[in-house]
Design a protein around this motif. Structure first.
Motif, PDB file in Angstrom:
ATOM      1  N   GLN A   1     -12.207  14.427 -12.823  1.00 59.85           N
ATOM      2  CA  GLN A   1     -11.003  13.476 -13.147  1.00 59.85           C
ATOM      3  C   GLN A   1      -9.998  13.327 -12.040  1.00 59.85           C
ATOM      4  O   GLN A   1      -9.093  13.494 -11.874  1.00 59.85           O
ATOM      5  CB  GLN A   1     -10.059  14.715 -14.000  1.00 59.85           C
TER       6      GLN A   1
ATOM      7  N   HIS B   1      -3.920  -2.186 -13.862  1.00 58.98           N
ATOM      8  CA  HIS B   1      -3.674  -2.700 -15.982  1.00 58.98           C
ATOM      9  C   HIS B   1      -2.038  -3.806 -16.513  1.00 58.98           C
ATOM     10  O   HIS B   1      -1.622  -3.574 -17.366  1.00 58.98           O
ATOM     11  CB  HIS B   1      -2.896  -0.766 -16.178  1.00 58.98           C
TER      12      HIS B   1
ATOM     13  N   GLN C   1     -11.362  -7.805 -25.243  1.00 64.28           N
ATOM     14  CA  GLN C   1     -11.771  -7.577 -24.093  1.00 64.28           C
ATOM     15  C   GLN C   1     -10.387  -6.954 -22.992  1.00 64.28           C
ATOM     16  O   GLN C   1     -10.945  -5.616 -22.306  1.00 64.28           O
ATOM     17  CB  GLN C   1     -12.713  -8.270 -23.194  1.00 64.28           C
TER      18      GLN C   1
ATOM     19  N   ARG D   1      -9.519  -3.812 -25.178  1.00 65.16           N
ATOM     20  CA  ARG D   1     -10.466  -2.429 -24.798  1.00 65.16           C
ATOM     21  C   ARG D   1     -10.015  -2.110 -23.018  1.00 65.16           C
ATOM     22  O   ARG D   1      -9.145  -0.916 -23.292  1.00 65.16           O
ATOM     23  CB  ARG D   1     -11.443  -3.119 -24.108  1.00 65.16           C
ATOM     24  N   ARG D   2      -9.861  -3.262 -22.521  1.00 61.42           N
ATOM     25  CA  ARG D   2      -9.637  -2.122 -21.120  1.00 61.42           C
ATOM     26  C   ARG D   2      -8.066  -1.993 -20.696  1.00 61.42           C
ATOM     27  O   ARG D   2      -8.389  -1.251 -19.527  1.00 61.42           O
ATOM     28  CB  ARG D   2     -10.149  -3.247 -19.877  1.00 61.42           C
TER      29      ARG D   2
ATOM     30  N   ARG E   1      -6.729   0.011 -23.294  1.00 62.31           N
ATOM     31  CA  ARG E   1      -6.448   1.208 -23.585  1.00 62.31           C
ATOM     32  C   ARG E   1      -7.308   2.548 -22.837  1.00 62.31           C
ATOM     33  O   ARG E   1      -6.927   3.616 -22.766  1.00 62.31           O
ATOM     34  CB  ARG E   1      -7.190   1.612 -25.010  1.00 62.31           C
ATOM     35  N   TYR E   2      -8.619   1.503 -21.933  1.00 63.09           N
ATOM     36  CA  TYR E   2      -8.701   2.879 -21.373  1.00 63.09           C
ATOM     37  C   TYR E   2      -8.356   2.920 -20.097  1.00 63.09           C
ATOM     38  O   TYR E   2      -8.273   4.295 -19.794  1.00 63.09           O
ATOM     39  CB  TYR E   2     -10.102   1.749 -20.560  1.00 63.09           C
ATOM     40  N   LEU E   3      -7.825   1.939 -19.580  1.00 63.50           N
ATOM     41  CA  LEU E   3      -7.232   2.569 -18.681  1.00 63.50           C
ATOM     42  C   LEU E   3      -5.939   3.028 -18.373  1.00 63.50           C
ATOM     43  O   LEU E   3      -5.412   4.472 -18.134  1.00 63.50           O
ATOM     44  CB  LEU E   3      -6.362   1.274 -17.593  1.00 63.50           C
ATOM     45  N   ARG E   4      -4.938   3.063 -20.018  1.00 60.62           N
ATOM     46  CA  ARG E   4      -4.113   4.328 -20.098  1.00 60.62           C
ATOM     47  C   ARG E   4      -4.454   5.436 -20.520  1.00 60.62           C
ATOM     48  O   ARG E   4      -3.909   6.147 -19.738  1.00 60.62           O
ATOM     49  CB  ARG E   4      -3.773   3.391 -21.130  1.00 60.62           C
ATOM     50  N   LYS E   5      -5.883   5.498 -20.734  1.00 59.50           N
ATOM     51  CA  LYS E   5      -6.171   6.785 -21.231  1.00 59.50           C
ATOM     52  C   LYS E   5      -6.584   8.141 -19.938  1.00 59.50           C
ATOM     53  O   LYS E   5      -6.312   9.073 -19.736  1.00 59.50           O
ATOM     54  CB  LYS E   5      -7.652   6.816 -21.959  1.00 59.50           C
ATOM     55  N   CYS E   6      -7.527   6.993 -19.234  1.00 59.46           N
ATOM     56  CA  CYS E   6      -8.357   7.047 -18.177  1.00 59.46           C
ATOM     57  C   CYS E   6      -6.715   7.762 -16.947  1.00 59.46           C
ATOM     58  O   CYS E   6      -6.534   8.730 -16.444  1.00 59.46           O
ATOM     59  CB  CYS E   6      -8.443   6.287 -17.503  1.00 59.46           C
TER      60      CYS E   6
ATOM     61  N   ASP F   1     -14.485   6.581 -11.232  1.00 59.57           N
ATOM     62  CA  ASP F   1     -13.496   5.595 -11.612  1.00 59.57           C
ATOM     63  C   ASP F   1     -13.375   4.939  -9.996  1.00 59.57           C
ATOM     64  O   ASP F   1     -12.553   3.410 -10.512  1.00 59.57           O
ATOM     65  CB  ASP F   1     -12.473   5.346 -12.235  1.00 59.57           C
TER      66      ASP F   1
END
Length: 166
Positions: free
Chosen positions: A4, A18, A57, A60-61, A63-68, A109
């Motif tokens: 991470q 983002h 799409q 989805r991206r 959501r991924y970026l916020r979590k990441c 990443d």
């Protein structure tokens, strides 16, 4: 599980992606979907179908970026790193056949998209290089077998691009 860690440049790039998707691209596509939906029959409306898929799409991206972005740990350069290979280093290596490679060790990443000459800190090459010094010999396990590399140079300059990397 992937590491991470991320460089400050990598984090800023993901944050900018983002912000662009959320503040610019998504509102633009939402307007198109609303307009296309107002035309009536959605089943045969290509504008509606295509842009609705694009909106999914983007979501989805995002959501991924916020979590990441919430989970990543930024690693900044520290003067104690000088002389040894650590996260964020530009490294030049050479094998016994004289083949030279130059790359930067970054977080998983950061190796996608336009990130040329970047390798993940989780890769076998990066793992073999960590904590080594110039002129050290490292052994890297590859699918073709064990390969020997020699470290020619280590650099931590932040303002490098692919053309003047190490």
């Amino acid at each position: 599980m992937k590491t991470q860690l991320i460089t400050r440049e990598g984090y800023n790039k993901l944050r900018a992606e983002h912000d662009y998707l959320w503040k610019e691209k998504r509102p633009e596509i939402t307007k198109i979907v609303s307009w296309a939906a107002s035309l009536g029959d959605r089943s045969e409306n290509a504008d509606y179908t295509y842009n609705k898929r694009l909106l999914r799409q983007i979501d989805r991206r995002v959501r991924y970026l916020r979590k990441c972005l919430a989970e990543l740990k930024i690693v900044d350069y520290s003067p104690q790193q000088e002389g040894k290979v650590f996260f964020g280093a530009w490294v030049e290596v050479e094998n016994e056949q004289g083949e030279v490679k130059c790359f930067r060790i970054v977080g998983p990443d950061e190796i996608y998209g336009d990130a040329k000459n970047y390798i993940s800190v989780d890769s076998p090459m990066a793992r073999a290089l960590i904590k080594k010094e110039v002129d050290d010999e490292v052994s890297v396990n590859t699918p073709e077998g064990e390969k020997i590399w020699f470290i020619n140079r280590i650099d931590y300059r932040q303002d490098q691009n692919d053309s003047d990397a190490v």
